[in-house]
Design a protein around this motif. Structure first.
Motif, mmCIF file in Angstrom:
data_model
loop_
_atom_site.group_PDB
_atom_site.id
_atom_site.type_symbol
_atom_site.label_atom_id
_atom_site.label_comp_id
_atom_site.label_asym_id
_atom_site.label_seq_id
_atom_site.Cartn_x
_atom_site.Cartn_y
_atom_site.Cartn_z
ATOM 1 N N LYS A 1 14.289 -4.913 8.668
ATOM 2 C CA LYS A 1 13.570 -5.242 7.430
ATOM 3 C C LYS A 1 12.477 -6.281 7.692
ATOM 4 C CE LYS A 1 17.380 -4.248 4.237
ATOM 5 N NZ LYS A 1 18.425 -4.847 3.368
ATOM 6 N N VAL A 2 12.772 -7.264 8.541
ATOM 7 C CA VAL A 2 11.759 -8.271 8.865
ATOM 8 C C VAL A 2 10.564 -7.608 9.532
ATOM 9 C CG1 VAL A 2 11.248 -10.311 10.271
ATOM 10 C CG2 VAL A 2 13.433 -10.155 9.071
ATOM 11 N N MET A 3 10.825 -6.723 10.488
ATOM 12 C CA MET A 3 9.721 -6.047 11.184
ATOM 13 C C MET A 3 8.882 -5.230 10.205
ATOM 14 S SD MET A 3 9.443 -6.761 14.422
ATOM 15 C CE MET A 3 9.462 -8.371 13.624
ATOM 16 N N SER A 4 9.559 -4.539 9.281
ATOM 17 C CA SER A 4 8.837 -3.750 8.286
ATOM 18 C C SER A 4 7.999 -4.661 7.387
ATOM 19 C CB SER A 4 9.852 -2.950 7.464
ATOM 20 O OG SER A 4 9.225 -2.345 6.364
ATOM 21 N N PHE A 5 8.574 -5.793 6.980
ATOM 22 C CA PHE A 5 7.887 -6.770 6.127
ATOM 23 C C PHE A 5 6.631 -7.295 6.832
ATOM 24 C CE2 PHE A 5 7.426 -11.183 4.553
ATOM 25 C CZ PHE A 5 7.389 -10.962 3.191
ATOM 26 N N VAL A 6 6.771 -7.605 8.110
ATOM 27 C CA VAL A 6 5.643 -8.139 8.878
ATOM 28 C C VAL A 6 4.565 -7.062 9.048
ATOM 29 C CG1 VAL A 6 4.944 -8.981 11.171
ATOM 30 C CG2 VAL A 6 7.022 -9.874 10.084
ATOM 31 N N GLU A 7 4.998 -5.843 9.396
ATOM 32 C CA GLU A 7 4.031 -4.774 9.677
ATOM 33 C C GLU A 7 3.243 -4.348 8.435
ATOM 34 O OE1 GLU A 7 6.546 -1.884 11.502
ATOM 35 O OE2 GLU A 7 6.794 -3.112 13.309
ATOM 36 N N THR A 8 3.888 -4.460 7.273
ATOM 37 C CA THR A 8 3.205 -4.061 6.046
ATOM 38 C C THR A 8 2.460 -5.215 5.388
ATOM 39 O OG1 THR A 8 5.230 -4.452 4.773
ATOM 40 C CG2 THR A 8 4.856 -2.209 5.582
ATOM 41 N N GLY B 1 3.641 -8.009 4.093
ATOM 42 C CA GLY B 1 4.314 -8.456 2.877
ATOM 43 C C GLY B 1 4.147 -9.933 2.592
ATOM 44 N N SER B 2 4.208 -10.283 1.301
ATOM 45 C CA SER B 2 4.181 -11.689 0.898
ATOM 46 C C SER B 2 5.449 -12.101 0.166
ATOM 47 C CB SER B 2 2.987 -11.962 -0.018
ATOM 48 O OG SER B 2 1.789 -11.899 0.709
ATOM 49 N N ASN B 3 6.074 -11.152 -0.527
ATOM 50 C CA ASN B 3 7.280 -11.470 -1.283
ATOM 51 C C ASN B 3 8.401 -10.545 -0.843
ATOM 52 O OD1 ASN B 3 6.534 -13.532 -3.466
ATOM 53 N ND2 ASN B 3 4.883 -12.028 -3.611
ATOM 54 N N TYR B 4 9.503 -11.155 -0.447
ATOM 55 C CA TYR B 4 10.650 -10.357 -0.030
ATOM 56 C C TYR B 4 11.751 -10.444 -1.082
ATOM 57 C CZ TYR B 4 14.857 -8.770 2.201
ATOM 58 O OH TYR B 4 16.007 -8.092 2.459
ATOM 59 N N SER B 5 12.244 -9.300 -1.497
ATOM 60 C CA SER B 5 13.416 -9.242 -2.373
ATOM 61 C C SER B 5 14.456 -8.339 -1.709
ATOM 62 C CB SER B 5 13.041 -8.657 -3.737
ATOM 63 O OG SER B 5 12.130 -9.501 -4.384
ATOM 64 N N PRO B 6 15.716 -8.769 -1.667
ATOM 65 C CA PRO B 6 16.749 -7.938 -1.035
ATOM 66 C C PRO B 6 16.880 -6.585 -1.728
ATOM 67 C CG PRO B 6 17.557 -10.145 -1.490
ATOM 68 C CD PRO B 6 16.239 -10.023 -2.202
#
Lengths: 305, 305
Positions: free
Chosen positions: B291-298, B300-305
């Motif tokens: 999930k972190v890798m996906s967040f970084v690659e896209t 992202g600014s806001n993460y929600s579980p």
């Protein structure tokens, strides 16, 4: 009425110097659990009186063991210093590596290890019954050991284990502890990488008659001075690094910095910074640190508060 | 019956997006304490639903923020990533230094900071009453921040703060925690000093079109390989570094090692060691890391579980 001979009592009878007998006549009539608890309590008291439960492996003059000893003295915990000659690489010999007292990391000559033979903490995480505990314990010396270059992990552990003794060294809330952890990491990551080559080149190598790299030392002095300028700003806001109480964050700085001040001719690095100077005089004036220095200078092996 | 206007309600009325009204008609007839508790509970729930309470300051691609984000994702904690351009030294600008979001340590370009605006933890250690809390809280963003290069202190804090959520990352006993602390320090002191120059010289500088020091990188590769040989021995005895559970000790290794494996052409350092290879596949296969890798690659600014 004599207690029946069990595996546990057989095990205890084999242990020397337990006088008077660990089971008194008044045990008759108590439940098995109560009797076992009483036996365990006597065992613990006997250990406290007759056996040192904390062993620090290391060289008294080395920085890492001094951190650990200082923490134990602050907490009023007796310990035995098992002298290891790091100059002859004694800690790299097979008998130490086999015992896993040392993690064999290359490149880092400093060394400290800690061994516990502590039935209470062993009970708390083994999940075994007290009866089998005594048997397990009798062969559990070195079961729990922390090793090699992680003096900061050792003092974190000791400060948590003995949280109710002596000064609080870890912070009282998660937020306070986070600040302590932060400055512990600052010492490890931002301070020690410059302090170490200074002490090594300007003190350790010269007293061994070996050539030093003075250029490395000079570059490290410049960098350490810039780090200390950040400390000066921090200490203008808080009495100690992590807040207004002395903590592990301050304690871990002392041994290497003492060599820099007293043996490397660099006391001006601290003296020309008002708040750093006051902080240094404060933390090295602590009775516990003075006891450590006395213990080291007199070649002590056993410390009792 | 409407509640009288107080300083606390005035403060709350100024806060946007609190629908429905935070005081319901059924509050009439309750004690002041009960009403205040209810208002506070609603405020906390609203915050959880509508407001991000954890901010991570840093660059998504940098190693330190990735450690912190991974820990938050493991724990299921939503966060906002405030992008800081460390390439232009944005974190050294006066507005950041004045806010003390950064400790201005020289020589270390990596950067991560964490800010909380969390009324629950603020209450627990401020000792203030809930009423004054809401006022205090509304100006308490950045009241607690952990900064600059101490990503390990940040993840220690998060793992303790959210101990009841997600996997246990710190150990369940003092002895287990000591092992985690030990291997966290191993990563910081024995592993990262070689991993960093490898990533910096073989990945960061080349993608910026800057000349790299390949000799430094080569020496670091040799040293890291020797450290990994020690890891191989450890991982032949325990599934993870600090025992048989995934902990922060493993987590902190992932971001820099990923660059070494994927971007520096050095995957053989891990692949030729059976237990290290298995460990690496295990820890990078965790859903949270993916999930972190996906967040970084896209981006992202806001993460929600």
């Amino acid at each position: 009425m004599r207690m029946p001979t069990t595996r546990a009592t057989s095990s205890l009878q084999m242990m020397p110097r337990f006088h008077p007998p660990y089971i008194s006549p008044s045990d008759s009539g108590t439940t098995c659990f109560q009797a076992t608890r009483r036996r365990l309590g006597y065992l613990e008291r006997s250990l406290g009186n007759e056996k040192m439960v904390v062993k620090v492996y290391g060289k008294a003059q080395a920085v890492c063991p001094q951190r650990v000893m200082h923490c134990l003295v602050e907490k009023g915990v007796p310990f035995e210093l098992v002298h290891i000659d790091i100059d002859t690489m004694e800690h790299k010999r097979p008998e130490f590596l086999q015992k896993q007292v040392a993690l064999p990391f290359p490149f880092f000559p400093l060394y400290v290890a800690l061994a516990f033979s502590d039935p209470v903490s062993f009970l708390s995480h083994s999940g075994r019954s007290p009866t089998s505990l005594t048997e397990t314990w009798s062969s559990s010396v070195n079961t729990f050991s922390l090793t090699s270059c992680e003096s900061r992990a050792i003092v974190r552990y000791l400060a948590a284990k003995y949280v109710d003794r002596g000064p609080n060294l870890l912070g009282r809330t998660l937020e306070e502890r986070a600040k302590v952890d932060q400055w512990l990491d600052v010492e490890a990551i931002n301070y020690n990488p410059w302090a170490f080559p200074i002490v090594f080149n300007l003190f350790v190598l010269p007293i061994r008659g070996l050539p030093a790299n003075k250029a490395d030392a000079g570059a490290a002095v410049d960098k350490l001075n810039k780090v200390l300028e950040v400390y000066e700003k921090q200490l203008s806001k808080t009495k100690y690094l992590a807040g207004d109480e002395f903590t592990l964050a301050d304690l871990t700085h002392i041994p290497a910095t003492r060599y820099i001040v007293e043996n490397c001719g660099l006391s001006h690095l601290l003296d020309d910074k008002k708040h750093v100077k006051g902080w240094w005089e404060d933390i090295t004036g602590r009775p516990a640190w003075k006891k450590v220095m006395s213990f080291v200078e007199t070649g002590g092996s056993n410390y009792s508060p």
